[in-house]
Design an enzyme around this catalytic site. Structure first.
Site, PDB file in Angstrom:
ATOM      1  N   ALA A   2       0.858  -1.202   0.000  1.00  0.00           N
ATOM      2  CA  ALA A   2       0.000   0.000   0.000  1.00  0.00           C
ATOM      3  C   ALA A   2       0.888   1.243   0.000  1.00  0.00           C
ATOM      4  CB  ALA A   2      -0.960  -0.022   1.185  1.00  0.00           C
ATOM      5  N   HIS A  41       3.002   4.593  -0.258  1.00  0.00           N
ATOM      6  CA  HIS A  41       2.765   6.036  -0.270  1.00  0.00           C
ATOM      7  C   HIS A  41       4.148   6.692  -0.349  1.00  0.00           C
ATOM      8  CE1 HIS A  41       4.064   5.813   3.870  1.00  0.00           C
ATOM      9  NE2 HIS A  41       3.053   5.006   4.174  1.00  0.00           N
ATOM     10  N   GLY A  81       6.104   7.842   1.743  1.00  0.00           N
ATOM     11  CA  GLY A  81       7.108   7.399   2.717  1.00  0.00           C
ATOM     12  C   GLY A  81       7.855   6.169   2.216  1.00  0.00           C
ATOM     13  N   HIS A  82       7.091   5.181   1.719  1.00  0.00           N
ATOM     14  CA  HIS A  82       7.746   3.973   1.174  1.00  0.00           C
ATOM     15  C   HIS A  82       8.651   4.351   0.003  1.00  0.00           C
ATOM     16  CE1 HIS A  82       3.879   2.108   2.740  1.00  0.00           C
ATOM     17  NE2 HIS A  82       4.805   1.440   3.383  1.00  0.00           N
ATOM     18  N   ASP A 115       7.992   5.136  12.338  1.00  0.00           N
ATOM     19  CA  ASP A 115       7.917   3.992  13.246  1.00  0.00           C
ATOM     20  C   ASP A 115       9.182   3.967  14.099  1.00  0.00           C
ATOM     21  OD1 ASP A 115       5.386   2.828  12.387  1.00  0.00           O
ATOM     22  OD2 ASP A 115       6.396   2.514  10.490  1.00  0.00           O
ATOM     23  N   GLN A 118       9.774   0.982  16.326  1.00  0.00           N
ATOM     24  CA  GLN A 118      10.138  -0.196  15.517  1.00  0.00           C
ATOM     25  C   GLN A 118      11.632  -0.153  15.197  1.00  0.00           C
ATOM     26  OE1 GLN A 118       7.797  -2.057  12.170  1.00  0.00           O
ATOM     27  NE2 GLN A 118       9.029  -0.678  10.942  1.00  0.00           N
ATOM     28  N   VAL A 141       7.745  11.184   6.026  1.00  0.00           N
ATOM     29  CA  VAL A 141       7.239  11.995   4.907  1.00  0.00           C
ATOM     30  C   VAL A 141       5.818  12.412   5.269  1.00  0.00           C
ATOM     31  CG1 VAL A 141       6.695  12.042   2.444  1.00  0.00           C
ATOM     32  CG2 VAL A 141       8.701  10.785   3.257  1.00  0.00           C
ATOM     33  N   ARG A 185      -2.629   3.480   6.380  1.00  0.00           N
ATOM     34  CA  ARG A 185      -3.958   3.459   6.999  1.00  0.00           C
ATOM     35  C   ARG A 185      -4.744   4.747   6.744  1.00  0.00           C
ATOM     36  NH1 ARG A 185      -0.603   0.610  10.671  1.00  0.00           N
ATOM     37  NH2 ARG A 185      -1.387  -1.484  11.147  1.00  0.00           N
TER      38      ARG A 185
HETATM   39  O1  PAF Z   1       7.035  -1.117   8.943  1.00  0.00           O
HETATM   40  C1  PAF Z   1       6.464  -2.057   8.355  1.00  0.00           C
HETATM   41  O2  PAF Z   1       5.873  -1.876   7.295  1.00  0.00           O
HETATM   42  C2  PAF Z   1       6.495  -3.443   8.985  1.00  0.00           C
HETATM   43  O3  PAF Z   1       6.421  -3.370  10.369  1.00  0.00           O
HETATM   44  C3  PAF Z   1       7.712  -4.274   8.524  1.00  0.00           C
HETATM   45  C4  PAF Z   1       9.018  -3.664   9.019  1.00  0.00           C
HETATM   46  C5  PAF Z   1       7.730  -4.392   7.020  1.00  0.00           C
HETATM   47  C6  PAF Z   1       7.610  -5.681   9.127  1.00  0.00           C
HETATM   48  O4  PAF Z   1       6.482  -6.352   8.688  1.00  0.00           O
END
Ligand code: PAF
Length: 283
Positions: free
Chosen positions: A35, A37, A39-40, A153, A156, A179, A190
Site C-alpha cells: 500500500a 505512499h 514514505g515507502h 515507526d 520499531q 514523509v 492506513r
Molecule cells: O514497517 C512495516 O511496514 C512493517 O512493520 C515491517 C518492518 C515491514 C515488518 O512487517
C-alpha cells in the site's frame, strides 16, 4: 523489476547479481507491507541512491497484527505497488505468500524486551514479537548490506536495532525522515481509511507535536506540561490519545525533565484507525 515469491528465488537473483558484478555489490532492503505512499517511495529512492541492488520486501505480516479487523482491512494492491516500486528504482520485489514465511510447523518467535515493552509494545500485545521475527527472517533471507526504515515507526527502529545488535546481524540500518502530507499528516497506509472529517481532524497529531516542539524551543522542559499541551490540541478536534510519551530516542525510557534530545511520541485513534506519530525535540 522482477517479482519473486520464494526464498530460493530471491537468493538466486541476488547471487546472480553478485556474481555478475565486477566489484562487491551493495544490496539494499526496503521492508514494507505494501500500500505504498510517499514514505515507502522515499525509502526505495534512498536505497536506489546508495545501493547497487534494491530489494523491496512486500508482505502483510499477520503475526504483528494484534487486531484482526486491522489485518483484514489493511489495504492491499500489489499491481499498483509493483508499478510504483519500479518507478522509484527497485530491482526486485520480494512478495512471499504467508506459507513461504511461516511454513507448517513454524514455531520460532523473537522477543525483544525493554524497548519493545512500552508504548506500542504495551498497547499492542505481541506486535513487536511479530515485527522482530519477520524482520530477522527477511534479513536472513535477503542478507542485505543495508536495510531502510522510516522514522515514523521510531520504536520499531529502536526494537530492530536492539535485535540486530543482540543477534550480531551484519546489516546497517538507515533511517529516513517521516514523509508528511502538505497539511502535516504523517503518510501512512492506513490514512486511506479516514473519511474527509476524520482526515481533517487527523492533522491534530502533527499540530500537537509541533506545539510541543514550540514549547520546548521557548524553554519548557517538563514532560507533564508537554503532554498537557498535546492533549489540549487533540481535544480541540475531539481526539483522545491512547498514549502521549516523552522518551529517550534509543531506549524509549521515560523522560520527566528534558536535559537532552527526546522523542515525543503519540498514538491516537481517529475513526476506524489508530494513527501514530512522533517528533524529536531538544532543549
Ligand atoms: O514497517 C512495516 O511496514 C512493517 O512493520 C515491517 C518492518 C515491514 C515488518 O512487517
Amino acid at each position: 523489476m522482477e517479482i519473486v515469491r520464494d526464498v530460493a528465488g530471491v537468493r538466486a537473483a541476488i547471487a546472480e547479481a553478485r556474481a555478475a558484478a565486477s566489484s562487491p555489490l551493495r544490496v539494499g532492503l526496503v521492508p514494507t507491507m505494501g500500500a505504498f505512499h510517499g514514505g515507502h517511495l522515499s525509502l526505495i529512492r534512498a536505497a536506489r541512491t546508495s545501493c547497487d541492488l534494491v530489494v523491496v520486501w512486500l508482505f502483510v505480516n499477520p503475526t504483528q497484527f494484534n487486531d484482526a479487523a486491522d489485518l483484514t482491512g489493511y489495504p492491499r494492491d500489489e499491481a499498483r505497488d509493483a508499478e510504483l516500486a519500479t518507478a522509484a528504482g527497485a530491482d526486485l520485489l520480494f512478495a512471499p505468500e504467508v506459507a513461504e514465511v511461516y511454513p507448517d510447523g513454524y514455531a520460532t518467535t523473537i522477543t525483544v524486551s525493554g524497548v519493545a515493552d512500552v508504548l506500542e509494545g504495551s498497547h499492542r500485545p505481541g506486535h513487536f514479537a511479530g515485527v522482530a521475527t519477520v524482520v530477522a527472517k527477511m534479513l536472513n533471507m535477503v542478507q542485505p548490506d543495508v536495510a531502510f526504515f522510516g522514522a515514523k515507526d521510531a520504536q520499531q527502529v529502536a526494537v530492530v536495532r536492539r535485535m540486530i545488535t543482540d543477534l550480531n546481524l551484519a546489516v546497517v540500518v538507515e533511517v529516513c525522515p517521516t514523509v508528511r502530507e502538505p497539511d502535516g499528516l504523517a503518510m501512512s497506509s492506513r490514512n486511506v481509511r479516514l473519511d474527509p472529517d476524520q482526515r481533517r481532524r487527523a492533522t491534530a497529531l502533527s499540530r500537537a507535536l509541533s506545539a510541543a516542539k514550540a514549547a520546548v524551543d521557548q524553554g519548557e522542559r517538563s514532560a507533564t506540561s508537554l503532554t498537557a499541551i498535546i492533549d489540549a490540541v487533540l481535544a480541540a478536534d475531539g481526539l483522545t490519545a491512547e498514549y502521549i510519551a516523552v522518551v529517550d530516542p534509543s531506549t524509549f525510557a521515560p523522560i520527566d525533565e528534558l536535559d537532552g534530545p527526546a522523542l515525543v511520541a503519540l498514538a491516537v485513534p481517529v475513526g476506524p484507525v489508530r494513527l501514530i506519530d512522533n517528533l524529536e525535540v531538544a532543549p
